[in-house]
Design an enzyme around this catalytic site. Structure first.
Site, PDB file in Angstrom:
ATOM      1  N   ARG A 234       0.844  -1.199   0.000  1.00 44.27           N
ATOM      2  CA  ARG A 234       0.000   0.000   0.000  1.00 44.27           C
ATOM      3  C   ARG A 234       0.876   1.245   0.000  1.00 44.27           C
ATOM      4  NH1 ARG A 234      -3.337  -2.759  -1.649  1.00 44.27           N
ATOM      5  NH2 ARG A 234      -5.441  -3.191  -0.884  1.00 44.27           N
ATOM      6  N   GLU A 263      -3.647   7.374  -6.454  1.00 40.74           N
ATOM      7  CA  GLU A 263      -3.857   6.571  -7.648  1.00 40.74           C
ATOM      8  C   GLU A 263      -5.183   6.972  -8.287  1.00 40.74           C
ATOM      9  OE1 GLU A 263      -3.634   2.496  -6.361  1.00 40.74           O
ATOM     10  OE2 GLU A 263      -1.503   2.644  -5.835  1.00 40.74           O
ATOM     11  N   HIS A 282      -0.173  -0.119  -9.990  1.00 42.85           N
ATOM     12  CA  HIS A 282      -0.833  -1.018  -9.025  1.00 42.85           C
ATOM     13  C   HIS A 282      -1.464  -2.214  -9.754  1.00 42.85           C
ATOM     14  CE1 HIS A 282      -2.529  -0.885  -4.678  1.00 42.85           C
ATOM     15  NE2 HIS A 282      -2.158  -2.108  -5.024  1.00 42.85           N
TER      16      HIS A 282
END
Length: 342
Positions: A234, A263, A282
Site C-alpha cells: 500500500r 492513484e 498497481h
C-alpha cells in the site's frame, strides 16, 4: 428467489455463473467512482456488492440500507469503512489468496528489474552499446539478502521464490508465530535488522494505524546505499517525499513501486523523474489467472452469506494497536548463500 448483487466491476464468467446458477440477479455497475456506486445503491438497493477499487465510504454505504454483504475482490480492504459496515450489520468478506501469487511475482519482477538497472539500460544501449553492456551497474539476486516486512499470504510466497533463487531471506511479522513462517526463512523480531542487513526490503503489510508512514527518511537512512525498496503493498506505508530524496541523493540505490498514495498517479509526482525508480500502476494482482480466482472466490463468498453459512474469508476484525505479538525466532539450518558458492 436469490439476491440482487451489484457488480461494481465486471467479474470473470465462472463467478457470474456461480451466482446465476444460485438464482441471484446481477446488476452491472455504472462506473468505478464512489458517486457511481452511490447512485447504483440508491437506484437498485442491492442485497450485496462485489467491489474492486471503489472507496466504500460511510456516505456510499448509507445510501443502501438494504445491503447485507460486501465482498472486496482482492486482498486489501483499507478502502472499506468497516466500522460503518459493522454498524449496519453488513457482512464483509475479501479474497486474500486469489492474487497472492500474482503480487509475489510482481515483487520479484521489480527486484529483477532494479537489479539489472533496466531503465538506464533502455535509455542507453541503442546509442552507446558498450556503455550499456560494460558500464551500467548490474547485479545478481543470488546470494543477496531479502528483508520482508509482513509475511502473510503474499510475503510467504515471495520468501519461497526468493529462497529458490538462493537468496538469504529475513522476515519480520510480529503478529505471526515463528513456526508459521516458511522453512528456510530467518524470523527476526527486531525490525532494524531488516533495514540494516537487507539488499532488498520488500513491503507486504496492510495499511493500519501501526504501518502507515512507517518508511520514513530515518528508516531509509538505515538501509545500505546499494539496497532497494520494493513496495507492492500500500502506498500509505511510505513517505514518498523521503523516498524521492533518498533515491535522488543516493541514500539508497533505488525503488520498485506498485502502490502509491495517490492513484491514478499524479503526473507531477517527482518519483517519475528518477531513473532508479520503477513504478507500476498497481497491477500486482491484475493477472488473468488472479482475476479468475478472485471472481470465483468473491462470488462464492456472496453465496455463502446468502445461504447463511460461515464465510470462508471474512475480513478480520483486528486492532493492530493491541493485537498479540510474538517474540520467538527461527533460523534456517543451512549456510547463507555466498558469492563464490558453486
Amino acid at each position: 428467489m436469490g439476491w440482487k448483487i451489484l457488480l461494481q466491476q465486471e467479474i470473470m464468467e465462472e463467478g457470474e455463473k456461480l451466482l446465476r446458477d444460485a438464482g441471484h440477479t446481477l446488476i452491472k455497475g455504472r462506473g468505478f467512482e464512489s458517486e457511481d456506486v452511490k447512485a447504483d445503491f440508491e437506484e437498485h438497493q442491492p442485497d450485496a456488492i462485489i467491489v474492486r477499487i471503489t472507496k466504500m465510504t460511510r456516505e456510499v454505504l448509507k445510501a443502501n440500507p438494504n445491503l447485507k454483504c460486501l465482498v472486496r475482490n482482492g486482498a486489501g480492504y483499507d478502502t472499506v469503512d468497516l466500522e460503518t459496515c459493522r454498524e449496519m450489520g453488513v457482512q464483509t468478506l475479501y479474497t486474500p489468496v486469489a492474487n497472492s501469487t500474482s503480487v509475489a511475482e510482481t515483487a520479484l519482477l521489480l527486484m529483477f528489474e532494479m537489479s539489472r538497472n533496466v531503465t538506464v539500460l533502455h535509455k542507453t544501449w541503442v546509442d552507446d552499446f558498450y556503455k550499456a553492456k560494460l558500464k551500467v551497474r548490474k547485479n545478481t539476486l543470488n546470494g543477496k539478502t531479502l528483508g520482508l516486512i509482513g509475511c502473510g499470504n503474499i510475503g510467504s510466497r515471495v520468501a519461497k521464490r526468493a529462497l529458490a533463487l538462493e537468496m538469504n531471506v529475513l522476515a519480520y511479522d510480529p503478529y505471526k508465530p515463528a513456526k508459521d513462517f516458511p522453512d528456510g526463512v530467518e524470523v527476526v523480531r527486531d525490525i532494524d535488522r531488516i533495514f540494516n542487513e537487507s539488499d532488498y526490503v520488500s513491503l507486504h503489510a496492510p495499511s493500519t494505524s501501526v504501518t502507515k508512514g512507517m518508511i520514513t527518511m530515518d528508516r531509509l537512512k538505515q538501509m545500505k546505499d546499494t539496497a532497494f525498496l520494493i513496495n507492492t503493498a500500500r502506498g500509505t506505508l511510505v513517505d514518498e517525499d523521503a523516498l524521492y530524496e533518498a533515491c535522488r541523493d543516493g541514500i539508497i540505490a533505488g525503488a520498485g513501486i506498485d502502490a502509491l498514495k495517490q492513484e491514478p498517479v499524479d503526473p507531477k509526482n517527482p518519483l517519475l523523474t528518477l531513473d532508479n525508480v520503477i513504478m507500476y500502476p498497481h497491477i500486482g494482482g491484475n493477472t488473468t489467472e488472479a482475476a479468475h480466482r478472485a471472481s470465483y472466490f468473491a462470488a462464492m463468498g456472496v453465496n455463502e452469506c446468502y445461504e447463511g453459512k460461515n464465510p470462508t474469508w471474512p475480513i478480520p476484525q483486528i486492532d493492530y494497536e493491541t493485537a498479540p505479538t510474538y517474540d520467538d525466532v527461527k533460523k534456517p539450518n543451512t549456510k547463507p548463500a555466498g558469492m563464490f558458492d558453486f
